[in-house]
Design a protein around this motif. Structure first.
Motif, mmCIF file in Angstrom:
data_model
loop_
_atom_site.group_PDB
_atom_site.id
_atom_site.type_symbol
_atom_site.label_atom_id
_atom_site.label_comp_id
_atom_site.label_asym_id
_atom_site.label_seq_id
_atom_site.Cartn_x
_atom_site.Cartn_y
_atom_site.Cartn_z
ATOM 1 N N PHE A 28 18.781 6.431 0.578
ATOM 2 C CA PHE A 28 17.743 6.931 1.438
ATOM 3 C C PHE A 28 16.582 5.807 1.582
ATOM 4 N N SER A 29 16.174 4.931 0.697
ATOM 5 C CA SER A 29 15.597 3.728 0.613
ATOM 6 C C SER A 29 15.924 2.805 1.778
ATOM 7 N N SER A 30 17.054 2.725 1.753
ATOM 8 C CA SER A 30 17.773 1.564 3.051
ATOM 9 C C SER A 30 17.583 2.295 4.141
ATOM 10 N N LEU A 31 17.730 3.809 4.196
ATOM 11 C CA LEU A 31 17.596 4.443 5.542
ATOM 12 C C LEU A 31 16.202 4.167 5.998
ATOM 13 N N TYR A 32 15.195 4.525 5.088
ATOM 14 C CA TYR A 32 13.944 4.529 5.370
ATOM 15 C C TYR A 32 13.294 3.345 5.895
ATOM 16 N N ILE A 33 13.878 2.218 5.135
ATOM 17 C CA ILE A 33 13.411 0.689 5.633
ATOM 18 C C ILE A 33 13.720 0.682 7.119
ATOM 19 N N TYR A 34 15.069 1.110 7.387
ATOM 20 C CA TYR A 34 15.772 0.842 8.715
ATOM 21 C C TYR A 34 15.193 1.650 9.864
ATOM 22 N N GLU A 35 14.814 2.975 9.322
ATOM 23 C CA GLU A 35 14.017 3.660 10.228
ATOM 24 C C GLU A 35 12.765 3.478 10.787
ATOM 25 N N ASN A 36 11.855 2.721 9.645
ATOM 26 C CA ASN A 36 10.535 2.180 10.127
ATOM 27 C C ASN A 36 10.505 0.815 10.498
ATOM 28 N N ARG A 37 11.708 0.308 10.746
ATOM 29 C CA ARG A 37 11.720 -1.281 11.377
ATOM 30 C C ARG A 37 10.745 -1.510 12.506
ATOM 31 N N GLY A 38 10.545 -0.434 13.400
ATOM 32 C CA GLY A 38 9.564 -0.898 14.463
ATOM 33 C C GLY A 38 8.270 -1.295 14.291
ATOM 34 N N ILE A 39 7.728 -0.701 13.099
ATOM 35 C CA ILE A 39 6.449 -1.153 12.617
ATOM 36 C C ILE A 39 6.325 -2.675 12.297
ATOM 37 N N PHE A 40 7.465 -3.162 11.934
ATOM 38 C CA PHE A 40 7.259 -4.446 11.290
ATOM 39 C C PHE A 40 8.015 -5.332 12.551
ATOM 40 N N ILE A 41 9.004 -5.230 13.334
ATOM 41 C CA ILE A 41 9.613 -5.962 14.159
ATOM 42 C C ILE A 41 9.202 -5.788 15.615
ATOM 43 N N HIS A 42 8.497 -4.824 15.933
ATOM 44 C CA HIS A 42 8.098 -4.416 17.344
ATOM 45 C C HIS A 42 6.820 -5.265 17.431
ATOM 46 N N GLU A 43 6.517 -5.727 18.800
ATOM 47 C CA GLU A 43 5.283 -6.382 19.146
ATOM 48 C C GLU A 43 4.197 -5.325 18.677
ATOM 49 N N ARG A 44 2.825 -5.973 18.348
ATOM 50 C CA ARG A 44 1.760 -5.463 18.104
ATOM 51 C C ARG A 44 0.394 -6.089 18.289
ATOM 52 N N GLU A 45 -0.778 -5.533 18.170
ATOM 53 C CA GLU A 45 -1.681 -6.541 18.537
ATOM 54 C C GLU A 45 -2.195 -7.274 17.093
ATOM 55 N N SER A 46 -2.261 -8.571 17.508
ATOM 56 C CA SER A 46 -2.855 -9.386 16.322
ATOM 57 C C SER A 46 -4.227 -9.982 16.791
ATOM 58 N N GLU A 47 -5.171 -9.573 15.992
ATOM 59 C CA GLU A 47 -6.510 -10.147 16.355
ATOM 60 C C GLU A 47 -7.049 -11.494 15.709
ATOM 61 N N HIS A 48 -7.438 -12.290 16.298
ATOM 62 C CA HIS A 48 -8.199 -13.446 15.914
ATOM 63 C C HIS A 48 -9.707 -13.740 16.378
ATOM 64 N N LEU A 49 -10.392 -13.730 15.262
ATOM 65 C CA LEU A 49 -11.735 -13.684 15.329
ATOM 66 C C LEU A 49 -12.395 -15.192 16.015
ATOM 67 N N VAL A 50 -13.150 -14.817 17.130
ATOM 68 C CA VAL A 50 -13.729 -15.962 17.968
ATOM 69 C C VAL A 50 -15.249 -15.988 17.763
ATOM 70 N N VAL A 51 -15.986 -15.082 17.711
ATOM 71 C CA VAL A 51 -17.499 -14.857 17.509
ATOM 72 C C VAL A 51 -17.538 -13.740 16.638
ATOM 73 N N ASN A 52 -18.571 -13.906 15.598
ATOM 74 C CA ASN A 52 -18.768 -13.070 14.605
ATOM 75 C C ASN A 52 -20.457 -12.695 14.291
ATOM 76 N N GLN A 53 -20.990 -11.953 14.563
ATOM 77 C CA GLN A 53 -22.255 -11.535 14.307
ATOM 78 C C GLN A 53 -22.153 -10.270 13.426
ATOM 79 N N GLN A 54 -22.208 -10.420 12.140
ATOM 80 C CA GLN A 54 -21.832 -9.265 11.315
ATOM 81 C C GLN A 54 -23.055 -8.559 10.468
ATOM 82 N N ARG A 55 -24.099 -9.180 10.768
ATOM 83 C CA ARG A 55 -25.423 -8.298 10.203
ATOM 84 C C ARG A 55 -25.578 -7.060 11.031
ATOM 85 N N ASN A 56 -25.816 -6.225 10.197
ATOM 86 C CA ASN A 56 -26.237 -4.671 10.782
ATOM 87 C C ASN A 56 -27.079 -4.053 9.898
ATOM 88 N N ASP A 57 -28.468 -4.800 9.829
ATOM 89 C CA ASP A 57 -29.491 -4.141 8.896
ATOM 90 C C ASP A 57 -30.257 -2.880 9.532
#
Length: 673
Positions: A28-57
């Motif tokens: 069942f672990s092998s089956l579970y890994i196979y069934e959830n393959r899409g989470i890992f091998i399908h394209e998804r958003e990858s964010e890169h930080l360009v500008v960051n103003q993180q202060r929120n006082d």
């Protein structure tokens, strides 16, 4: 070859059930890994930080009328395609629209124009505004603006901003007037790509399955040495959890992060500056928290975390901060602080320090529990199972001080059982000194756990030269553990006198104590009502149903498997324990101490966390019960039910390992979903 064949036949004959369970879980672990393959091998958003103003006082206040705010910024990357803001809705369903515009600062060219519906803006969560990628942007200035139209007070939103001008590459204006601070915002580059290539996914999946099978084989070889089996299961699971749980996603991990750093610098208590209580910590630590906390709402943001490793610790620039975890004694943060010290020396990165702090906390937990399993003379499988329930092991793989508290509580109970039922004929000073050394961690961690020290009462008086010696040695233990507790609380009086501003409004410990004393029957009713309404949640959360800010859920089959095993090993007596008598009075002491601490936990949270006269006790979490769980299950012991099956060990170790592996696979999918 014939010998190998004979061994396989013997294993199948003698241990058919464990190997059947292993085969089913593997399939069942092998089956579970196979069934959830899409989470890992399908394209998804990858964010890169360009500008960051993180202060929120602070907030801007309500955006009313035709208010227009603009934030300028300069880009140091070639491409960006997203702006991240954080709105506050005041918990309302607001109506109306805001006009969002992004334009070039120099030419005034409008790049994106969008209408934002106020009713669709989330409260205190990251809100993304996407637009076609802007290319060749490096070195150029841009402006983000938000403009309202006839927005009315009480039916609008706000945004966060910094109090000071901490962002030097741009400025904030409101209705054309420059402000002293800047908008809380991020500019991101978004790419679409899979987490893993198909080849890498197959290799990782196969490696996990081989890890499972390899650990089972090792467990079978070491099945006569329970403490070694513990290492085989705990080490790989703990190490992987240390890495895959996102930064600062564990309960209260931010406070534990700051506290661990304070201890690593030798700052054990808060200082008073301008009538404020706190310590100076590097701004770079605060920035690291702001950069990566709560960014994983839709999956682990690996690229953003990877970028954060490149940022260096700046010890010269500091900010004065009140950290509520500073009320906890430094001793229970020693492993985390040691890891952070090493991280500062080797990597000089705040995020690397966090991961090393987690690692050293895990090592401390595993080491302490290993000692407990080596010395405990009774209920060894119960202690083994308790040490491997998900909650304490996952907490140990964080910066939480609960890991040390849980481990030392288990070790203290194991050591007292060793003195009471083990091969110790006479209790001497060395035994008492060892008990003090372990017990002081319990006394220092939380005052409500101090009654656990009374477990000393299960040691037969026959192991002392006289009743007077018995009383004297108990007094040594109690006083020896209480002296550090008293010293620490005297050092910590200032911190204890300042109220915790994070707690619910209407909380007044003094008034709550008066209410309980003058209305004891009401309090008993509220206590029972709380147990009735939340008792089942308390049990499953103690076992590890949800162990992080994002409440990654453990499968129910894992939770109830552990509950069954704990009840089973609490009740039955193993054949090796037949010669060790557990007296009825001992079971009464186990249950009595558990009940007293249980009631103290609820009472402490009613006094310090719940509004005065509240009908339900708030703030109770299952993890608070872990240090006393062993006492409850020990009280269930029934000496007439004896397990004489010598093959039971491998079956139980198999169930535990299968449960842990199932949980690990589930977390890997859940965290990346």
């Amino acid at each position: 070859m014939a010998g190998y064949k004979q061994w396989i036949q013997s294993e199948i004959k003698d241990y058919w059930l464990p190997w059947l369970i292993i085969t089913i879980v593997f399939f069942f672990s092998s089956l579970y890994i196979y069934e959830n393959r899409g989470i890992f091998i399908h394209e998804r958003e990858s964010e890169h930080l360009v500008v960051n103003q993180q202060r929120n006082d602070m907030t801007l206040g309500e955006l009313t009328g035709n208010m227009k705010l603009s934030q300028s910024f300069r880009v140091e990357e070639n491409t960006f395609s997203r702006v991240q803001l954080q709105f506050g809705t005041y918990g309302r369903k607001n109506h109306g629209t805001l006009l969002f515009m992004l334009k070039e600062q120099k030419s005034g060219k409008v790049i994106s124009r969008q209408k934002l519906s106020l009713s669709k803006l989330p409260d205190v969560k990251n809100f993304y505004i996407d637009f076609p990628p802007v290319h060749q942007a490096k070195g150029k200035g841009y402006i983000v603006s938000l403009e309202g139209h006839h927005l009315q007070s009480g039916n609008t939103v706000t945004l966060w901003r910094s109090a000071k001008d901490s962002y030097k590459n741009g400025s904030l204006t409101i209705n054309g007037k420059k402000q002293p601070g800047d908008l809380f915002f991020k500019v991101l580059k978004v790419e679409n790509k899979p987490l893993l290539s198909k080849t890498a996914f197959v290799l990782v999946g196969v490696a996990l399955l081989l890890l499972f099978l390899g650990s089972v084989v090792l467990i079978r070889k070491c099945s006569d040495h329970l403490h070694k089996v513990f290492l085989i299961i705990a080490i790989p699971f703990g190490l992987i959890i240390t890495l895959i749980i996102p930064p600062f996603d564990q309960f209260d991990e931010i406070e534990h992060y700051f506290r661990s750093f304070e201890v690593s610098e030798g700052k054990f208590t808060n200082q008073t500056v301008d009538q404020r209580l706190g310590n100076y910590i590097p701004i770079s630590l605060v920035d690291t928290v702001q950069d990566v906390r709560f960014i994983h709402q839709d999956g682990f943001k690996y690229e953003l975390v990877r970028q954060e490793f490149a940022k260096k610790l700046d010890s010269d620039h500091r900010v004065f901060t009140r950290n509520y975890a500073s009320s906890y004694p430094p001793l229970i943060y020693f492993p985390q602080a040691l890891g952070m010290m090493l991280g500062r020396l080797i990597f000089d990165s705040p995020l690397a320090m966090m991961y090393l702090g987690r690692l050293f906390n895990l090592i401390a937990y595993i080491s302490i529990v290993y000692m407990a399993l080596k010395i405990v003379p009774v209920k060894r499988k119960l202690f083994f199972t308790l040490a491997l329930i998900p909650a304490p092991l996952i907490l140990a793989a964080s910066l939480s001080a609960d890991g040390i508290t849980d481990a030392t509580a288990l070790l203290f109970v194991a050591y007292i059982l060793h003195l009471a039922y083990g091969k110790v004929n006479q209790i001497n000073r060395k035994h008492i000194a060892t008990a003090i050394l372990i017990g002081l961690f319990i006394a220092l961690s939380k005052i409500v756990y101090i009654p656990i020290l009374f477990l000393f009462l299960i040691i037969p008086t026959s192991k002392f030269s006289s009743k007077k010696e018995y009383i004297k040695k108990f007094a040594y233990l109690f006083i020896g553990c209480m002296i550090p507790f008293v010293i620490w609380n005297l050092m910590n009086l200032k911190n204890m006198s300042v109220p915790d501003l994070r707690i619910n409004p209407g909380v007044s410990p003094g008034d709550q104590v008066k209410f309980v004393l003058t209305h004891p029957l009401y309090y008993v009713k509220y206590f029972i009502d709380t147990l009735y309404s939340e008792g089942n949640t308390l049990v499953i959360s103690m076992l590890g149903k949800a162990t992080s800010n994002y409440l990654y859920q453990a499968p129910s089959i894992v939770i109830f498997s552990y509950l069954f095993m704990l009840l089973l090993f609490g009740i039955i007596k193993e054949e090796t324990e037949i010669s060790i008598p557990v007296r009825n009075i001992d079971r009464f002491i186990f249950l009595g101490i558990f009940s007293i601490v249980f009631l103290l936990i609820y009472t402490a949270l009613y006094v310090g966390f719940s509004p005065v006269g509240a009908p339900i006790i708030g703030g109770v979490q299952g993890r608070y019960m872990i240090p006393i769980a062993a006492l409850f299950f020990l009280s269930l012991s029934y000496p007439k039910i004896v397990s004489k099956d010598g093959k039971l060990g491998f079956l139980i170790y198999t169930i535990v390992q299968c449960s842990m592996f199932t949980l690990l696979l589930h977390y890997l999918v859940d965290i990346n979903s």
